[in-house]
Design an enzyme around this catalytic site. Structure first.
Site, PDB file in Angstrom:
ATOM      1  N   ARG A 159      -0.128   9.194  17.201  1.00  0.00           N
ATOM      2  CA  ARG A 159       1.072   9.714  17.862  1.00  0.00           C
ATOM      3  C   ARG A 159       0.788  11.032  18.585  1.00  0.00           C
ATOM      4  NH1 ARG A 159       2.292   6.244  13.883  1.00  0.00           N
ATOM      5  NH2 ARG A 159       4.365   5.279  13.718  1.00  0.00           N
ATOM      6  N   ARG A 176      -2.773 -10.956  15.178  1.00  0.00           N
ATOM      7  CA  ARG A 176      -1.617 -10.302  14.555  1.00  0.00           C
ATOM      8  C   ARG A 176      -0.333 -10.515  15.357  1.00  0.00           C
ATOM      9  NH1 ARG A 176      -3.255  -4.672  12.199  1.00  0.00           N
ATOM     10  NH2 ARG A 176      -1.258  -5.007  11.163  1.00  0.00           N
ATOM     11  N   SER A 198       9.594  -1.908   9.462  1.00  0.00           N
ATOM     12  CA  SER A 198       8.340  -1.650  10.172  1.00  0.00           C
ATOM     13  C   SER A 198       8.430  -0.383  11.009  1.00  0.00           C
ATOM     14  CB  SER A 198       7.990  -2.836  11.077  1.00  0.00           C
ATOM     15  OG  SER A 198       6.950  -2.460  11.964  1.00  0.00           O
ATOM     16  N   ASP A 207       0.368   0.382   2.932  1.00  0.00           N
ATOM     17  CA  ASP A 207      -1.084   0.295   3.179  1.00  0.00           C
ATOM     18  C   ASP A 207      -1.910   0.492   1.912  1.00  0.00           C
ATOM     19  OD1 ASP A 207      -0.667  -0.154   5.869  1.00  0.00           O
ATOM     20  OD2 ASP A 207      -0.828   1.958   6.414  1.00  0.00           O
ATOM     21  N   LYS A 215      -1.481  -8.024   7.759  1.00  0.00           N
ATOM     22  CA  LYS A 215      -2.177  -6.763   8.034  1.00  0.00           C
ATOM     23  C   LYS A 215      -3.558  -7.095   8.620  1.00  0.00           C
ATOM     24  CE  LYS A 215       1.056  -3.913   6.819  1.00  0.00           C
ATOM     25  NZ  LYS A 215       1.702  -3.098   7.851  1.00  0.00           N
TER      26      LYS A 215
HETATM   27  C1  S3P Z   1       1.883   2.280  10.785  1.00  0.00           C
HETATM   28  C2  S3P Z   1       2.874   1.537  10.201  1.00  0.00           C
HETATM   29  C3  S3P Z   1       2.631   0.516   9.169  1.00  0.00           C
HETATM   30  C4  S3P Z   1       1.233   0.619   8.582  1.00  0.00           C
HETATM   31  C5  S3P Z   1       0.181   0.857   9.629  1.00  0.00           C
HETATM   32  C6  S3P Z   1       0.474   2.129  10.407  1.00  0.00           C
HETATM   33  C7  S3P Z   1       2.258   3.288  11.802  1.00  0.00           C
HETATM   34  O1  S3P Z   1       2.795  -0.757   9.734  1.00  0.00           O
HETATM   35  O2  S3P Z   1       0.908  -0.545   7.860  1.00  0.00           O
HETATM   36  O3  S3P Z   1      -1.100   0.975   9.028  1.00  0.00           O
HETATM   37  O4  S3P Z   1       1.427   4.154  12.141  1.00  0.00           O
HETATM   38  O5  S3P Z   1       3.399   3.228  12.293  1.00  0.00           O
HETATM   39  P1  S3P Z   1       4.254  -1.471   9.776  1.00  0.00           P
HETATM   40  O6  S3P Z   1       5.153  -0.506  10.389  1.00  0.00           O
HETATM   41  O7  S3P Z   1       4.059  -2.690  10.610  1.00  0.00           O
HETATM   42  O8  S3P Z   1       4.562  -1.780   8.349  1.00  0.00           O
END
Ligand code: S3P
Length: 442
Positions: free
Chosen positions: A32, A128, A173, A321, A348
């Site tokens: 980000r 994915r 998510s 995670d 994942k």
């Molecule tokens: C993440 C969100 C998660 C996580 C990923 C990183 C992020 O995924 O599993 O490793 O940086 O927004 P989901 O939002 O799909 O659960």
């Protein structure tokens, strides 16, 4: 997996984890920092940036869209922001490697641009699911195409005027939420996203840190399009998802006493601490402070007997995670651990329910995969040979299992540890894990 060589870890049984260690920067925040830094007016100076393949893919994507980025050099990165409308069309498809976060967040961010873009990834990313972002983004007026199965490659057509909307996500998510908020920067009116359960809120926090107004009430977050982001300083804390391997390792290995420094303890990320504590772990937080809008602390972990539990469903998105290594904690616990409500683990970097159950069975643990979780009866880990299926977190989880195994554990397909934690092996060795690595031609 498609890499030319098979990176194999061999971990000797026993040992303990002691001392102090700083695991690398948070992956979510590092992604980000590049994205918002690029879209900001002015310069963003990042320290603690995660120099791992996933984040380097995000960095390369923005360089390909005309953004000057200096570094990374020992975690320092300087992003010369081009403003919300300053990105340029890349001359080639953006290759995002193994990184689902890059592709999902960029799908929203790029839906509002004036130019067309293609995005591709490695074998794992190419499997994915992307419908979770393409479907709501289309409701905002975006024009995106994937394979008919809804998987990458993805093509995004530019020149579309996006509209704000109210969207309730079918799954918890942060990637979907963030994708829609980033599209919302370019939309007419207000974009509101409601989540069924709290997920990591780094996007919201960083937007606010860049001076952008974000409304948050209950489980809904809203932004208005057309504002301005202002660059600044970002201190990326150590990644709790990387610290988690060491938290479990120190909990299960008798005599351990390990302190993990400057770890991000954002309340939307601390499921691993809550779950381990509920299992009986001895975890204390020291030097708690807020750095750049994110809470951090040193985490001290001492070995403790663990017991099996039913994992509270509300903790699942907060530890999403960390389940590969939490399964290892469960294998070392007294009694049975039951995880439900975690069907997301199947999509994942690998199918983490399948990959972990298969490996644990090979190591003599009674692990029953279910559609949305696992039932694990604690027992004695034997040694053996397991496969990580190219999934960084599976490789690191099985490495920690050797602290309690009766013979060496050999783990195949570990090359992708570099996607999130390139220095895992030296850092783990420094803390007391007896791990060696070798490359085998395939
Ligand atoms: C993440 C969100 C998660 C996580 C990923 C990183 C992020 O995924 O599993 O490793 O940086 O927004 P989901 O939002 O799909 O659960």
């Amino acid at each position: 997996m498609t890499t030319a060589k098979d990176v194999v870890y061999t971990v000797q049984p026993g040992g303990k984890l002691t001392g102090r260690a700083r695991v690398p920067g948070d992956k979510s925040i590092s992604h980000r920092s590049i994205m918002l830094g690029a879209l900001a007016e002015g310069v963003t100076e990042v320290s603690g940036f995660l120099e791992a393949e996933d984040c380097l893919c995000t960095m390369a994507a923005f360089r390909a869209m005309g953004v000057r980025i200096d570094g990374p050099e020992q975690g320092r990165v300087v992003v010369h922001g081009v403003g919300l409308r300053g990105l340029k069309a890349p001359s080639q498809p953006l290759y995002l490697g193994n990184s689902g976060t890059s592709m999902r967040l960029l799908s929203g961010l790029l839906s509002g641009q004036a130019f067309d873009v293609d995005m591709t990834g490695d074998a794992s990313l190419s499997k994915r699911p992307m419908k979770r972002v393409t479907q709501p983004l289309r409701l905002m007026g975006a024009d995106l195409t994937t394979t008919t199965a809804g998987t990458p490659p993805m093509h995004i057509k530019g020149g579309r005027q996006l509209r704000g909307m109210n969207y309730t996500m079918p799954m918890a998510s942060a990637q979907v939420k963030s994708s829609l908020l980033l599209a919302g920067l370019y939309a007419n009116g207000k974009t509101c996203v409601t989540e069924p359960a709290p997920t990591r809120d780094h996007t919201e926090r960083m937007l606010q840190g860049f001076g952008y107004t974000v409304e948050r009430h209950d489980n809904t977050v809203c932004i208005e399009g057309g504002g301005v982001l202002r660059g600044g300083k970002i201190d990326v804390p150590a990644d709790i998802s990387s610290a988690a391997f060491f938290m479990v390792g120190a909990s299960i290995a008798a005599g351990s006493d390990l302190t993990l420094e400057h770890v991000g303890i954002n309340p939307t990320r601390i499921g691993v601490i809550n779950i381990l504590r509920a299992m009986g772990a001895n975890i204390t937080l020291q030097n708690e402070q807020v750095v750049g809008g994110e809470p951090v602390a040193d985490i001290r972990v001492r070995a403790a007997p663990l017991r099996g539990i039913a994992i509270p469903p509300d903790q699942v998105p907060l530890a999403i995670d960390e389940f590969p290594v939490l399964f290892i904690a469960a294998a070392c616990a007294h009694g049975t651990t039951v995880l439900t409500g975690a069907e997301e683990l199947r999509v994942k970097e690998s199918d983490r329910i399948q990959s972990m159950a298969e490996g644990m069975l090979k190591l003599g643990i009674d692990a029953k995969p279910t559609a949305d979780g696992m039932i694990i009866r604690g027992g004695q880990l034997s040694g053996g040979v397991v496969n990580s299926y190219g999934d960084h977190r599976i490789a690191m989880a099985f490495s920690m299992a050797a602290l309690r195994s009766s013979a060496p554990i050999v783990i195949h397909d570990c090359a992708n540890v570099t996607t999130s934690f390139p220095a895992f092996v030296p850092l783990a060795r420094g803390a007391g894990l007896s791990v060696t690595t070798r490359d085998i031609a395939r």
